[in-house]
Design a protein around this motif. Structure first.
Motif, PDB file in Angstrom:
ATOM      1  N   ILE A 193       0.362  11.876   4.473  1.00  0.00           N
ATOM      2  CA  ILE A 193       0.450  10.501   3.966  1.00  0.00           C
ATOM      3  C   ILE A 193       0.280   9.471   5.082  1.00  0.00           C
ATOM      4  CG2 ILE A 193       1.995   8.843   2.826  1.00  0.00           C
ATOM      5  CD1 ILE A 193       2.866  11.225   1.013  1.00  0.00           C
ATOM      6  N   PRO A 194       0.961   9.601   6.223  1.00  0.00           N
ATOM      7  CA  PRO A 194       0.690   8.632   7.312  1.00  0.00           C
ATOM      8  C   PRO A 194      -0.752   8.691   7.826  1.00  0.00           C
ATOM      9  CG  PRO A 194       2.757   9.769   7.716  1.00  0.00           C
ATOM     10  CD  PRO A 194       2.091  10.464   6.554  1.00  0.00           C
ATOM     11  N   LEU A 195      -1.347   9.882   7.834  1.00  0.00           N
ATOM     12  CA  LEU A 195      -2.736  10.008   8.274  1.00  0.00           C
ATOM     13  C   LEU A 195      -3.666   9.266   7.312  1.00  0.00           C
ATOM     14  CD1 LEU A 195      -4.922  11.186  10.107  1.00  0.00           C
ATOM     15  CD2 LEU A 195      -4.845  13.267   8.711  1.00  0.00           C
ATOM     16  N   LEU A 196      -3.476   9.469   6.008  1.00  0.00           N
ATOM     17  CA  LEU A 196      -4.302   8.756   5.039  1.00  0.00           C
ATOM     18  C   LEU A 196      -4.069   7.253   5.115  1.00  0.00           C
ATOM     19  CD1 LEU A 196      -4.208  11.228   2.048  1.00  0.00           C
ATOM     20  CD2 LEU A 196      -6.254  10.335   3.162  1.00  0.00           C
ATOM     21  N   HIS A 197      -2.848   6.850   5.356  1.00  0.00           N
ATOM     22  CA  HIS A 197      -2.558   5.420   5.516  1.00  0.00           C
ATOM     23  C   HIS A 197      -3.341   4.847   6.694  1.00  0.00           C
ATOM     24  CE1 HIS A 197      -0.063   2.090   7.207  1.00  0.00           C
ATOM     25  NE2 HIS A 197      -0.347   1.631   6.013  1.00  0.00           N
ATOM     26  N   ALA A 198      -3.340   5.549   7.809  1.00  0.00           N
ATOM     27  CA  ALA A 198      -4.071   5.078   8.995  1.00  0.00           C
ATOM     28  C   ALA A 198      -5.574   5.021   8.709  1.00  0.00           C
ATOM     29  CB  ALA A 198      -3.783   5.995  10.184  1.00  0.00           C
ATOM     30  N   ILE A 199      -6.086   6.020   8.022  1.00  0.00           N
ATOM     31  CA  ILE A 199      -7.512   6.043   7.674  1.00  0.00           C
ATOM     32  C   ILE A 199      -7.852   4.871   6.762  1.00  0.00           C
ATOM     33  CG2 ILE A 199      -9.264   7.323   6.355  1.00  0.00           C
ATOM     34  CD1 ILE A 199      -7.861   9.912   7.473  1.00  0.00           C
ATOM     35  N   PHE A 250      -3.751  -5.196  -1.835  1.00  0.00           N
ATOM     36  CA  PHE A 250      -2.518  -5.970  -1.926  1.00  0.00           C
ATOM     37  C   PHE A 250      -1.462  -5.353  -2.842  1.00  0.00           C
ATOM     38  CE2 PHE A 250      -5.430  -9.294  -0.399  1.00  0.00           C
ATOM     39  CZ  PHE A 250      -4.718  -9.658   0.735  1.00  0.00           C
ATOM     40  N   ALA A 251      -1.761  -4.260  -3.535  1.00  0.00           N
ATOM     41  CA  ALA A 251      -0.749  -3.624  -4.389  1.00  0.00           C
ATOM     42  C   ALA A 251      -0.479  -2.192  -3.917  1.00  0.00           C
ATOM     43  CB  ALA A 251      -1.134  -3.723  -5.853  1.00  0.00           C
ATOM     44  N   PRO A 252      -1.270  -1.175  -4.326  1.00  0.00           N
ATOM     45  CA  PRO A 252      -0.902   0.182  -3.922  1.00  0.00           C
ATOM     46  C   PRO A 252      -0.939   0.424  -2.410  1.00  0.00           C
ATOM     47  CG  PRO A 252      -2.903   0.213  -5.260  1.00  0.00           C
ATOM     48  CD  PRO A 252      -2.396  -1.177  -5.252  1.00  0.00           C
ATOM     49  N   LEU A 253      -1.868  -0.197  -1.698  1.00  0.00           N
ATOM     50  CA  LEU A 253      -1.900   0.014  -0.252  1.00  0.00           C
ATOM     51  C   LEU A 253      -0.695  -0.628   0.429  1.00  0.00           C
ATOM     52  CD1 LEU A 253      -3.723   1.573   1.644  1.00  0.00           C
ATOM     53  CD2 LEU A 253      -4.903  -0.534   2.171  1.00  0.00           C
ATOM     54  N   LYS A 254      -0.245  -1.745  -0.104  1.00  0.00           N
ATOM     55  CA  LYS A 254       0.975  -2.372   0.415  1.00  0.00           C
ATOM     56  C   LYS A 254       2.182  -1.461   0.154  1.00  0.00           C
ATOM     57  CE  LYS A 254       3.625  -6.649   0.167  1.00  0.00           C
ATOM     58  NZ  LYS A 254       3.718  -7.964  -0.465  1.00  0.00           N
ATOM     59  N   ARG A 255       2.232  -0.855  -1.035  1.00  0.00           N
ATOM     60  CA  ARG A 255       3.321   0.092  -1.330  1.00  0.00           C
ATOM     61  C   ARG A 255       3.226   1.317  -0.425  1.00  0.00           C
ATOM     62  NH1 ARG A 255       2.273  -1.971  -6.528  1.00  0.00           N
ATOM     63  NH2 ARG A 255       0.832  -0.307  -7.100  1.00  0.00           N
ATOM     64  N   LEU A 256       2.002   1.748  -0.114  1.00  0.00           N
ATOM     65  CA  LEU A 256       1.825   2.876   0.795  1.00  0.00           C
ATOM     66  C   LEU A 256       2.338   2.528   2.185  1.00  0.00           C
ATOM     67  CD1 LEU A 256       0.730   5.696   1.446  1.00  0.00           C
ATOM     68  CD2 LEU A 256      -1.510   4.636   1.822  1.00  0.00           C
ATOM     69  N   ARG A 257       2.015   1.321   2.658  1.00  0.00           N
ATOM     70  CA  ARG A 257       2.519   0.870   3.970  1.00  0.00           C
ATOM     71  C   ARG A 257       4.041   0.938   4.014  1.00  0.00           C
ATOM     72  NH1 ARG A 257      -1.620  -2.869   4.150  1.00  0.00           N
ATOM     73  NH2 ARG A 257      -0.498  -4.337   2.849  1.00  0.00           N
ATOM     74  N   TRP A 292       8.086   9.784   1.092  1.00  0.00           N
ATOM     75  CA  TRP A 292       6.841  10.488   0.839  1.00  0.00           C
ATOM     76  C   TRP A 292       6.500  10.549  -0.651  1.00  0.00           C
ATOM     77  CZ3 TRP A 292       5.351   9.257   5.072  1.00  0.00           C
ATOM     78  CH2 TRP A 292       6.020   9.528   6.256  1.00  0.00           C
ATOM     79  N   LYS A 293       7.500  10.528  -1.526  1.00  0.00           N
ATOM     80  CA  LYS A 293       7.209  10.501  -2.967  1.00  0.00           C
ATOM     81  C   LYS A 293       6.559   9.175  -3.346  1.00  0.00           C
ATOM     82  CE  LYS A 293      10.520  13.879  -4.487  1.00  0.00           C
ATOM     83  NZ  LYS A 293      11.394  14.317  -5.549  1.00  0.00           N
ATOM     84  N   ALA A 294       7.109   8.084  -2.855  1.00  0.00           N
ATOM     85  CA  ALA A 294       6.512   6.763  -3.118  1.00  0.00           C
ATOM     86  C   ALA A 294       5.123   6.686  -2.493  1.00  0.00           C
ATOM     87  CB  ALA A 294       7.405   5.649  -2.594  1.00  0.00           C
ATOM     88  N   ARG A 299       2.690   8.525  -4.728  1.00  0.00           N
ATOM     89  CA  ARG A 299       2.356   7.724  -5.920  1.00  0.00           C
ATOM     90  C   ARG A 299       1.360   6.620  -5.569  1.00  0.00           C
ATOM     91  NH1 ARG A 299       7.882   8.187  -6.791  1.00  0.00           N
ATOM     92  NH2 ARG A 299       8.227   6.060  -6.061  1.00  0.00           N
ATOM     93  N   ALA A 300       1.597   5.954  -4.444  1.00  0.00           N
ATOM     94  CA  ALA A 300       0.684   4.887  -4.019  1.00  0.00           C
ATOM     95  C   ALA A 300      -0.705   5.459  -3.736  1.00  0.00           C
ATOM     96  CB  ALA A 300       1.245   4.167  -2.793  1.00  0.00           C
TER      97      ALA A 300
END
Length: 158
Positions: free
Chosen positions: A44-50, A106-113, A121-123, A126-127
């Motif tokens: 999840i952090p790797l995908l967030h960084a990507i 501004f919605a799911p990516l913000k929730r991912l951040r 990791w569950k949230a 979902r994001a």
């Protein structure tokens, strides 16, 4: 150098960057990471960084597309009323794609951040599912947009 040629180049380069990146991320990268990196605290952090890096390029490409497209219409194509139906559809759906990308950012990516920051990791999963779904919608829309663009530019009657 012809300014129409420059506008068309910028427009097509924007399409290649955004849609090519979207295709790669959605169809190749995300499924491989899902299968190969089973630990959510790593994946999840790797995908967030990507995605953070990818969205920098989405903004550049999206701005290039909107500016070049909406500038070329009045300067070279006789205004919006003179556009063929496929080109009008291309512009409308392309604008919708930009709005959908804004929503993702501004919605799911913000929730991912937030999930990565809180190590929830569950949230985060979902994001990412929301990002993946909306990216898939945008990828399907892009096929229609490209089809309309080619159809409209070849002069084929509606």
């Amino acid at each position: 150098m012809n300014t129409l040629w420059i506008g068309q180049f910028v427009h097509i380069a924007g399409v290649v960057v955004w849609i090519g990146g979207l295709f790669f991320a959605t169809v190749v990268l995300a499924p491989v990471l899902q299968a190969e990196i089973t630990q959510a605290s790593t994946r999840i952090p790797l995908l967030h960084a990507i995605l953070r890096r990818f969205f920098l390029w989405v903004w550049i490409a999206g701005a290039a597309l909107l500016i070049s497209g909406y500038t070329m219409v009045p300067l070279f194509y006789g205004g919006f009323a003179a556009l063929s139906a496929p080109i009008q559809m291309m512009m409308g759906l392309g604008t919708l794609m930009v709005m959908l990308a804004l929503h993702v950012y501004f919605a799911p990516l913000k929730r991912l951040r937030r999930a990565v920051r809180d190590q929830d990791w569950k949230a985060g999963a979902r994001a990412l599912d929301q990002v993946r779904l909306l990216s898939g919608v945008n990828l399907l829309l892009s096929l229609v947009v490209i089809l309309m663009g080619v159809w409209g530019m070849t002069g084929t009657p509606w």
